[in-house]
Motif scaffolding. Structure first.
Motif, PDB file in Angstrom:
ATOM      1  N   LEU A  77      -5.126  -1.032 -31.475  1.00  0.00           N
ATOM      2  CA  LEU A  77      -6.257  -0.376 -32.121  1.00  0.00           C
ATOM      3  C   LEU A  77      -6.583  -0.920 -33.509  1.00  0.00           C
ATOM      4  CD1 LEU A  77      -5.466   3.341 -31.192  1.00  0.00           C
ATOM      5  CD2 LEU A  77      -7.241   1.897 -30.193  1.00  0.00           C
ATOM      6  N   ALA A  78      -5.656  -1.631 -34.106  1.00  0.00           N
ATOM      7  CA  ALA A  78      -5.834  -2.079 -35.484  1.00  0.00           C
ATOM      8  C   ALA A  78      -7.085  -2.950 -35.623  1.00  0.00           C
ATOM      9  CB  ALA A  78      -4.600  -2.863 -35.945  1.00  0.00           C
TER      10      ALA A  78
ATOM     11  N   THR B 273     -14.814  -6.550 -32.302  1.00  0.00           N
ATOM     12  CA  THR B 273     -13.400  -6.443 -31.940  1.00  0.00           C
ATOM     13  C   THR B 273     -13.211  -5.256 -31.008  1.00  0.00           C
ATOM     14  OG1 THR B 273     -12.760  -7.388 -34.072  1.00  0.00           O
ATOM     15  CG2 THR B 273     -11.050  -6.241 -32.820  1.00  0.00           C
ATOM     16  N   ILE B 274     -12.762  -5.543 -29.803  1.00  0.00           N
ATOM     17  CA  ILE B 274     -12.689  -4.534 -28.738  1.00  0.00           C
ATOM     18  C   ILE B 274     -11.235  -4.241 -28.404  1.00  0.00           C
ATOM     19  CG2 ILE B 274     -13.513  -3.895 -26.455  1.00  0.00           C
ATOM     20  CD1 ILE B 274     -15.729  -4.733 -28.428  1.00  0.00           C
ATOM     21  N   ALA B 275     -10.880  -2.972 -28.389  1.00  0.00           N
ATOM     22  CA  ALA B 275      -9.570  -2.540 -27.904  1.00  0.00           C
ATOM     23  C   ALA B 275      -9.759  -1.898 -26.541  1.00  0.00           C
ATOM     24  CB  ALA B 275      -8.926  -1.557 -28.869  1.00  0.00           C
ATOM     25  N   VAL B 276      -9.169  -2.488 -25.517  1.00  0.00           N
ATOM     26  CA  VAL B 276      -9.225  -1.932 -24.168  1.00  0.00           C
ATOM     27  C   VAL B 276      -7.903  -1.206 -23.927  1.00  0.00           C
ATOM     28  CG1 VAL B 276      -9.462  -2.423 -21.710  1.00  0.00           C
ATOM     29  CG2 VAL B 276     -10.733  -3.792 -23.386  1.00  0.00           C
TER      30      VAL B 276
ATOM     31  N   ARG C 209     -16.127 -11.810 -27.638  1.00  0.00           N
ATOM     32  CA  ARG C 209     -15.519 -10.813 -28.512  1.00  0.00           C
ATOM     33  C   ARG C 209     -14.022 -11.061 -28.704  1.00  0.00           C
ATOM     34  NH1 ARG C 209     -20.122 -11.034 -29.417  1.00  0.00           N
ATOM     35  NH2 ARG C 209     -21.527 -10.429 -27.720  1.00  0.00           N
ATOM     36  N   ARG C 210     -13.500 -10.526 -29.799  1.00  0.00           N
ATOM     37  CA  ARG C 210     -12.050 -10.495 -29.993  1.00  0.00           C
ATOM     38  C   ARG C 210     -11.507  -9.305 -29.218  1.00  0.00           C
ATOM     39  NH1 ARG C 210     -13.365 -12.281 -35.411  1.00  0.00           N
ATOM     40  NH2 ARG C 210     -13.582 -10.103 -36.102  1.00  0.00           N
ATOM     41  N   VAL C 211     -10.469  -9.517 -28.441  1.00  0.00           N
ATOM     42  CA  VAL C 211     -10.039  -8.490 -27.484  1.00  0.00           C
ATOM     43  C   VAL C 211      -8.549  -8.226 -27.605  1.00  0.00           C
ATOM     44  CG1 VAL C 211      -9.963  -7.828 -25.046  1.00  0.00           C
ATOM     45  CG2 VAL C 211     -11.858  -9.227 -25.881  1.00  0.00           C
ATOM     46  N   ARG C 212      -8.220  -6.932 -27.619  1.00  0.00           N
ATOM     47  CA  ARG C 212      -6.817  -6.487 -27.496  1.00  0.00           C
ATOM     48  C   ARG C 212      -6.727  -5.586 -26.275  1.00  0.00           C
ATOM     49  NH1 ARG C 212      -7.073  -5.046 -33.075  1.00  0.00           N
ATOM     50  NH2 ARG C 212      -7.237  -6.945 -34.332  1.00  0.00           N
TER      51      ARG C 212
ATOM     52  N   ALA D 253     -10.086  -2.454 -34.603  1.00  0.00           N
ATOM     53  CA  ALA D 253     -11.078  -2.383 -33.521  1.00  0.00           C
ATOM     54  C   ALA D 253     -12.312  -1.626 -33.998  1.00  0.00           C
ATOM     55  CB  ALA D 253     -10.492  -1.695 -32.297  1.00  0.00           C
ATOM     56  N   ASP D 254     -13.501  -2.123 -33.627  1.00  0.00           N
ATOM     57  CA  ASP D 254     -14.712  -1.372 -33.927  1.00  0.00           C
ATOM     58  C   ASP D 254     -15.332  -0.750 -32.678  1.00  0.00           C
ATOM     59  OD1 ASP D 254     -15.644  -3.751 -32.885  1.00  0.00           O
ATOM     60  OD2 ASP D 254     -16.607  -4.418 -34.732  1.00  0.00           O
ATOM     61  N   LEU D 255     -14.674  -0.924 -31.509  1.00  0.00           N
ATOM     62  CA  LEU D 255     -15.046  -0.240 -30.276  1.00  0.00           C
ATOM     63  C   LEU D 255     -13.793  -0.110 -29.421  1.00  0.00           C
ATOM     64  CD1 LEU D 255     -17.444   0.893 -28.527  1.00  0.00           C
ATOM     65  CD2 LEU D 255     -17.434  -1.328 -27.367  1.00  0.00           C
ATOM     66  N   VAL D 256     -13.585   1.083 -28.867  1.00  0.00           N
ATOM     67  CA  VAL D 256     -12.419   1.326 -28.015  1.00  0.00           C
ATOM     68  C   VAL D 256     -12.902   1.679 -26.619  1.00  0.00           C
ATOM     69  CG1 VAL D 256     -10.424   2.814 -27.616  1.00  0.00           C
ATOM     70  CG2 VAL D 256     -10.965   2.043 -29.932  1.00  0.00           C
ATOM     71  N   VAL D 257     -12.339   0.999 -25.617  1.00  0.00           N
ATOM     72  CA  VAL D 257     -12.703   1.204 -24.221  1.00  0.00           C
ATOM     73  C   VAL D 257     -11.524   1.881 -23.531  1.00  0.00           C
ATOM     74  CG1 VAL D 257     -13.462   0.077 -22.087  1.00  0.00           C
ATOM     75  CG2 VAL D 257     -14.144  -0.867 -24.307  1.00  0.00           C
ATOM     76  N   LEU D 258     -11.740   3.088 -23.027  1.00  0.00           N
ATOM     77  CA  LEU D 258     -10.679   3.884 -22.409  1.00  0.00           C
ATOM     78  C   LEU D 258     -10.727   3.709 -20.898  1.00  0.00           C
ATOM     79  CD1 LEU D 258     -11.167   7.133 -24.539  1.00  0.00           C
ATOM     80  CD2 LEU D 258      -9.457   5.331 -24.877  1.00  0.00           C
ATOM     81  N   VAL D 259      -9.702   3.061 -20.359  1.00  0.00           N
ATOM     82  CA  VAL D 259      -9.694   2.713 -18.930  1.00  0.00           C
ATOM     83  C   VAL D 259      -8.421   3.265 -18.289  1.00  0.00           C
ATOM     84  CG1 VAL D 259     -10.277   0.871 -17.306  1.00  0.00           C
ATOM     85  CG2 VAL D 259     -10.710   0.542 -19.740  1.00  0.00           C
TER      86      VAL D 259
END
Length: 377
Positions: free
Chosen positions: A86-87, A21-24, A43-46, A89-95
């Motif tokens: 963010l809820a 689960t990825i939070a971008v 992946r599941r994406v937010r 998420a097991d990885l956060v991508v900061l863009v």
């Protein structure tokens, strides 16, 4: 990992575990392209976007105004509520743009469990502190595992699922151990990899960051040359000398030469300096053509213009000569464009090799003649 040559598959499934689960965090063109990349990889994406009009447009049309040619699938959640993004998420991508990374990371940190790593996709050096992006995260999110992702990537092409290679770097506790399946860079690589998106892994965080920060400044110089009509020879010279400047700066902060000559260094530099798809190149081209290169507050950030001061400041602090970047900074600060590029051409003659400037220099003959003519007039 061992492989069975007959099947071309691992004899034992010890592949790196993917992040599911990825939070971008950042809904601009690059953040949207990375969200689509993760979704295509299964992946599941937010996707979090600061701008309400982006969220509204995606809800109505499944299109982001910053990346209007790409369809956003219905199962990619797009929201401007940070907690929702963010809820789970097991990885956060900061863009985020480089100069806003500290603010964005400060919002993310209290909402994120301590064991969730982050991937930094911002390229630059913080102007007020002189910190690289990884150092900003170390200050704002202390103790959190992190990686950086960079390389020659136009967001539009990535969003259209065109072939792309990137470098993903994360620190290695002991460089003698090499990479292993639990290494963060390896896990991020398998999380995003697809038929069209190919990540390479690295332990050289500093090298990846320096390449990404400085190449945008060089791209403005190439754009200026294009706008002035100086030709392809001039662009090739600026790219090559720009790479020498990036290399010397990178080595001064402990980067590895192979990183600076790889995708995140030379590769990204070549792409950004050669196409009007690059905001930095286009911005420089407008300056060279005598246009007013306006950066709208609500438009895409021109990272080279934002980072010229911080890149040059770091170089000066370390005693690294970066005449191309110095020229861009002078132009951005109001120096005449054509005269500034002429000054670059008339600089002292010296060896080409990185670090060999002190071996021999001599004044440019044309500059001497020009000064003599002025004095005798």
């Amino acid at each position: 990992m061992t492989f069975d040559p007959a099947s071309s598959r691992p004899a034992e499934d010890t592949r790196p575990a993917v992040f599911d689960t990825i939070a971008v965090i950042g809904g601009g063109s690059w953040g949207t392209a990375l969200a689509l990349t993760a979704w295509r990889a299964g992946r599941r994406v937010r996707l979090w976007a600061r701008e309400e009009h982006v969220v509204d447009a995606v809800a109505r049309e499944r299109r982001n105004p910053f990346l209007p040619d790409a369809d956003i699938p219905g199962d990619v959640l797009v929201t401007n509520a940070m907690e929702e993004a963010l809820a789970g998420a097991d990885l956060v991508v900061l863009v985020s743009p480089s100069q806003h990374l500290r603010t964005v990371a400060s919002r993310v940190e209290p909402l994120l469990p301590g064991d969730v790593p982050v991937v930094i996709c911002a390229k630059g050096i913080e102007r007020d502190t002189g910190l690289l992006m990884g150092e900003v995260i170390e200050a704002v999110m202390p103790g959190r595992e992190m990686a950086v992702l960079s390389g020659p990537t136009f967001a539009g092409e990535v969003a259209q699922d065109m072939a792309t290679g990137v470098t993903i770097a994360a620190a290695q506790e002991d460089s003698r151990d090499g990479f292993h399946d639990g290494h963060l860079a390896a896990r991020v690589a398998v999380t995003f990899a697809s038929e069209s998106f190919r990540p390479y892994v690295s332990g050289d965080v500093r090298g990846v960051e320096i390449g990404g920060a400085a190449k945008n400044v060089i791209a403005i110089a190439c754009g200026v040359a294009e706008g002035l009509g100086l030709g392809s020879n001039a662009r090739a010279m600026i790219i090559t000398r720009g790479l020498a400047e990036i290399t010397e700066l990178g080595l001064a902060v402990g980067a590895r030469l192979e990183t600076l000559l790889g995708l995140a260094g030379a590769g990204d530099l070549m792409l950004t300096c050669s196409s009007t798809q690059s905001r930095n190149f286009s911005y420089g081209k407008a300056l060279g053509a005598g246009e007013t290169a306006v950066r709208r507050a609500d438009g895409p950030v021109v990272e080279g213009a934002e980072n010229a001061h911080s890149v040059v400041a770091l170089a000066r602090r370390l005693g690294v000569p970066m005449p191309v970047c110095e020229t861009v900074l002078a132009i951005l600060d109001g120096a005449p464009v054509s005269a500034s590029m002429k000054e670059l051409m008339l600089a002292d003659l010296h060896p080409e090799a990185v670090g060999a400037r002190d071996d021999w220099t001599t004044p440019h003959p044309a500059r001497i003649e020009e000064v003599e003519e002025r004095l005798s007039a």
